[in-house]
Design an enzyme around this catalytic site. Structure first.
Site: not given
Length: 277
Positions: A141, A154, A158
């Site tokens: 991401s 998150y 990533k």
């Protein structure tokens, strides 16, 4: 007539995963579509077949090493090998770093990071033994290249995928492998990742609180994005053909990366030089 090449896509039931499966179909490939949601997976399989490509669908929880190993075994039984592997499945939680629960960490890291690691461990040895050129795309991401508040779990997952992919590429290069690696780093795209909780295991249900402001930021970012899941998939396929490692579909990601790099270098100092002054 030679058999078509084979692509495996995890998280293929929706969003970028479905777009990747369809992009591979347009490349004339046979597709192995994998997802934890069987109904969504069946819809993707139907779309891939309607695009003129053969498609095998298999339910797979990528956080399970056994499930991913079964996916690799089924892929080899079906077509005798895999040419492109997309470790794409992903989930997200929002909230402050201190509110994240142990279950939040286990769930997100289990899917986002260990899903990639399981894919590499199950597929790469088979790809190497097969001895033909192949390519792996790991979906990270823009949150793996920069950071944003309310996304600690998150972003951490990533960033780990980016670093893991960089190491994987170096490892394969050092052994002279013909397997290429790319890391896909999209920013917000209109997908269903904001609805990740629909697939959260009951055993990892203890979630931290999410402020409405974080949810609204994600919804607004998705709604305003000029980049679609199809655009992201097209960029990934182009990167495979070009043997390009970083795939960054959103132009504005560059500014975020540059800002972060400048802050790092701005705080950098050489302690040896300090000692000489």
């Amino acid at each position: 007539m030679p058999s078509p090449k084979v692509a495996v896509v995890t998280g293929a039931g929706s969003g970028i995963g479905r777009a990747l499966a369809l992009a591979c179909a347009r490349e004339g490939m046979a597709v192995v579509a994998a997802d934890i949601e069987t109904e969504a997976l069946a819809q993707t399989q139907a779309l891939v077949k309607a695009a003129g490509a053969d498609c095998m669908a298999q339910r797979c929880d990528v956080s399970s090493a056994a499930d991913v190993e079964q996916l690799a075994e089924a892929s080899w039984r079906w077509r005798g090998g895999v040419d492109w592997l997309f470790n794409n499945a992903g989930v997200a939680v929002l909230g402050t770093a201190w509110d994240a629960t142990e279950d939040d960490w286990r769930w997100v890291l289990g899917v986002n990071l260990m899903g990639v690691a399981h894919g590499v461990r199950s597929f790469v040895p088979r790809m190497r033994a097969r001895g033909t050129p192949a390519h792996i795309v790991n979906t990270a991401s823009a949150a793996g290249l920069a950071t944003v508040g309310g996304s600690a779990v998150y972003c951490a997952s990533k960033h780990a995928v980016v670093a893991y992919s960089e190491c994987l590429a170096k490892d394969l290069e050092q052994v002279g492998s013909s397997i290429g690696v790319s890391v896909l780093c999209p920013s917000l795209v209109a997908t269903r990742i904001n609805e990740s909780q629909r697939n959260r295991p009951a055993a990892l249900a203890a979630a931290g609180p999410t402020a409405a402001a974080y949810e609204e930021r994600v919804r607004a970012g998705m709604a305003s994005s000029a980049v679609s899941a199809e655009d992201v998939a097209r960029a990934a396929v182009e990167a495979i053909h070009a043997r390009r490692f970083y795939v960054i579909p959103h132009a504005r990601t560059g500014a975020s990366v540059q800002d972060r790099s400048q802050k790092i270098m701005g705080d950098f100092h050489d302690i040896h030089q300090e000692n000489l002054q």
